[in-house]
Structures are given as structure tokens and as C-alpha cells.
Design an enzyme around this catalytic site. Structure first.
Site, PDB file in Angstrom:
ATOM      1  N   GLY A   1      -1.102  -5.485   5.895  1.00  0.00           N
ATOM      2  CA  GLY A   1      -0.332  -5.157   7.102  1.00  0.00           C
ATOM      3  C   GLY A   1       0.804  -6.130   7.425  1.00  0.00           C
ATOM      4  O   GLY A   1       1.935  -5.705   7.681  1.00  0.00           O
TER       5      GLY A   1
ATOM      6  N   HIS B   1      -8.387  -3.198  -6.384  1.00  0.00           N
ATOM      7  CA  HIS B   1      -8.385  -3.340  -4.925  1.00  0.00           C
ATOM      8  C   HIS B   1      -9.553  -2.534  -4.353  1.00  0.00           C
ATOM      9  O   HIS B   1      -9.906  -1.479  -4.889  1.00  0.00           O
ATOM     10  CB  HIS B   1      -7.046  -2.833  -4.365  1.00  0.00           C
ATOM     11  CG  HIS B   1      -6.898  -3.150  -2.910  1.00  0.00           C
ATOM     12  ND1 HIS B   1      -7.486  -2.384  -1.936  1.00  0.00           N
ATOM     13  CD2 HIS B   1      -6.256  -4.157  -2.269  1.00  0.00           C
ATOM     14  CE1 HIS B   1      -7.205  -2.913  -0.750  1.00  0.00           C
ATOM     15  NE2 HIS B   1      -6.459  -3.996  -0.927  1.00  0.00           N
TER      16      HIS B   1
ATOM     17  N   LYS C   1       0.841  -1.212   0.000  1.00  0.00           N
ATOM     18  CA  LYS C   1       0.000   0.000   0.000  1.00  0.00           C
ATOM     19  C   LYS C   1       0.875   1.261   0.000  1.00  0.00           C
ATOM     20  O   LYS C   1       1.936   1.266  -0.613  1.00  0.00           O
ATOM     21  CB  LYS C   1      -0.972  -0.033   1.182  1.00  0.00           C
ATOM     22  CG  LYS C   1      -1.793  -1.329   1.205  1.00  0.00           C
ATOM     23  CD  LYS C   1      -2.979  -1.300   2.115  1.00  0.00           C
ATOM     24  CE  LYS C   1      -3.707  -2.637   2.029  1.00  0.00           C
ATOM     25  NZ  LYS C   1      -4.936  -2.687   2.793  1.00  0.00           N
TER      26      LYS C   1
ATOM     27  N   GLU D   1      -9.753  -0.578  -1.978  1.00  0.00           N
ATOM     28  CA  GLU D   1      -9.413   0.824  -1.673  1.00  0.00           C
ATOM     29  C   GLU D   1      -9.470   1.676  -2.942  1.00  0.00           C
ATOM     30  O   GLU D   1      -9.836   2.845  -2.904  1.00  0.00           O
ATOM     31  CB  GLU D   1      -8.045   0.895  -0.976  1.00  0.00           C
ATOM     32  CG  GLU D   1      -8.151   0.422   0.469  1.00  0.00           C
ATOM     33  CD  GLU D   1      -6.904  -0.227   1.034  1.00  0.00           C
ATOM     34  OE1 GLU D   1      -5.812  -0.063   0.471  1.00  0.00           O
ATOM     35  OE2 GLU D   1      -7.035  -0.932   2.058  1.00  0.00           O
TER      36      GLU D   1
END
Ligand code: PGA
Length: 275
Positions: A257, A117, A33, A119
Site C-alpha cells: 500500500g 507472494h 499489486k 496472495e
């Protein structure tokens, strides 16, 4: 495809009937990201190269921000780790301020590109049509698209998961033939599980993966559908990866993450090897 057929369909074994060989090599892809400066990215990639140099039987992909592609490429040279990007425009070149083209990614050393994605869809208003244009363009430039699909929480709660995912898959694969389709990777990422620490249960995830596989099978034939890796994404970490990856329809993970730390990404890769 009807629901009762789907529910009663026997779970496919991960192994072929004859030799016990894996049909699909698992893929563990790290989506970094908007994290890591160029220096930090080089550091993390170098650490991963060191840790994962002896791994085989798992495809490892890391997707840093655009600004770090070239330094990460240098860091992972002569290692089995592959480079991916997080997005691209579908045109080869043009007046598209702020965009990156497929040929730029290809010449930067990318083999994969994440497309659609959640996002991008939710924060930057990417539509299924954009996703479809990008998928077709990626394939034209020999980049493997990792196509993301997944429902939001309210959609799951309204029992709309299959409807949403079906529309996204049909949208992304519009106008593709089986030869193209088999070069793609799908990532099922329920939006409510991304970055929330809340993971789909292995059964919940497997059920949607099976739904996607059957959808692909009805569109492109069983042989093609069986070749496509369907990854799970959404709060995957070393503590939960084994049970997810053990499911017959889960062929790897797209990890946010937990991909930002070399030790945890390394553990994820090793858990894919064991499952
Ligand atoms: P997460 O992100 O692992 O941090 O939940 C996954 C993704 O967005 O691809």
C-alpha cells in the site's frame, strides 16, 4: 537448530567488526499489486525518479503490473531505481495462456521478480514446488528472486510460525547451492500483517528473520547466509519503518500500500538510509 540456541544467540551487529561498513545494502521494494494503469504507473515512476535521484546506499525496486513494465522502464531510465515484476512462469516459452516468462521479464528490463507472494499462494494456489521451480528459473535467467514466506494468523496463534516458515524456506531453496542461494532475497511477510494495518512488532519480525538466517546458515553456510537480504513486509509505512529497519536482521522492506504513493515510498527509502 534448537530453540534455546536461537534465543541466546547474540544479535549480529549490522556493521562489520573492522570498518563499520554495512554488510548488506538495504532494499526497499514496492509491490504495486494490481494497481495503476499504464499512464498512472508512468506518472508515479517519474515522480519517484525525481524524488529519489540523489539516493545511494539503498537499493530501490519497483514492481508494477506487467502491462506497465515498459512504460515504467522508460520513466526510471538513468535513475538508481530498479525494475521488478510480481510473478512469472518458470518455463522460457510455451502454451501457457496468461503467463509471462523469465526471458520476457529480462528483456523488459527487470532485475528482480517477486515469487511466492502470499496472495499467489493463497488466492492462486501456488505451492512450494511452484515457488521452487520459479526460483530456479529466475536464477537461470539472472533475475533476483524476492522469495516471500510467512505464516497465517491461526498458524501464529497455534505456535506454528517457525514450522510454516521453515517448510516454505526449505521448499523454495530445494536443490539450490550456496552460490545460487546468495543471489536471492527473502521477504518475511506474516499474512496477518499484509494490507491489514497490523504490523509485526520489530521484535517479532526480527525473531523470525533470525530464525530464517540460521536456517540458511545451516543449509548453505554462514558466509552465504550473511549475504542474503531478508526483507520484512506487512503494513510497512513511513510511521513504522524506522523501528523495523533498525533491527539487526531486517535488511529492508517489501511494501504494498505505502508504495503506491510517491511521497510515502520516498520517505520509506530515506528511513532505510538512516537506519
Ligand atoms: P502491504 O503489502 O504493505 O500493503 O501490507 C505488503 C505486500 O503484500 O507485499
Amino acid at each position: 537448530m534448537n530453540a534455546s540456541h536461537r534465543r541466546t544467540c547474540p544479535e549480529r551487529s549490522r556493521r562489520t567488526a573492522d570498518g563499520g561498513k554495512l554488510m548488506r545494502i538495504p532494499i526497499i521494494a514496492g509491490n504495486w499489486k494490481m494497481y495503476k494503469t499504464e499512464q498512472e504507473a508512468f506518472q508515479l515512476a517519474s515522480d519517484l525518479k525525481q524524488r529519489l535521484k540523489d539516493v545511494d546506499g539503498v537499493k530501490m525496486v519497483i514492481c508494477p503490473p506487467f502491462t506497465s513494465l515498459s512504460s515504467v522502464k522508460r520513466a526510471i531510465e538513468n535513475s538508481p531505481i530498479l525494475l521488478g515484476a510480481q510473478n512469472m512462469h518458470w518455463e522460457e516459452k510455451g502454451a501457457y495462456t496468461g503467463e509471462i516468462s523469465p526471458s520476457m521479464l529480462l528483456t523488459a528490463g527487470c532485475k528482480y521478480v517477486i515469487i511466492g507472494h502470499s496472495e499467489r499462494r493463497n488466492l492462486f494456489f501456488e505451492t512450494d514446488n511452484f515457488v521452487n521451480l520459479k526460483v530456479k528459473s529466475a536464477l537461470k535467467f539472472n533475475l533476483s528472486p524476492i522469495i516471500c514466506v510467512g505464516e497465517k494468523l491461526d498458524q501464529r496463534e497455534a505456535n506454528k510460525t517457525e514450522e510454516v516458515v521453515e517448510n516454505q524456506v526449505r521448499g523454495a531453496f530445494k536443490d539450490l547451492n550456496a552460490k545460487d542461494a546468495e543471489k536471492t532475497v527473502i521477504a518475511y511477510e506474516p499474512v496477518w500483517a499484509i494490507g491489514t494495518g497490523r504490523t509485526a512488532t520489530p521484535q517479532q519480525a526480527n525473531e523470525v528473520h533470525l530464525f530464517i538466517r540460521e536456517l540458511l546458515s545451516s543449509e548453505f553456510g554462514k558466509e552465504c547466509a550473511e549475504k542474503i537480504n531478508i526483507l520484512y513486509g506487512g503494513s510497512v509505512k513511513p510511521e513504522n519503518s524506522r523501528e523495523l529497519l533498525d533491527m539487526p536482521e531486517i535488511d529492508g522492506a517489501l511494501v504494498g500500500g505505502a508504495s503506491l504513493d510517491a511521497e510515502s515510498f520516498g520517505k520509506l527509502v530515506r528511513s532505510a538510509k538512516q537506519s
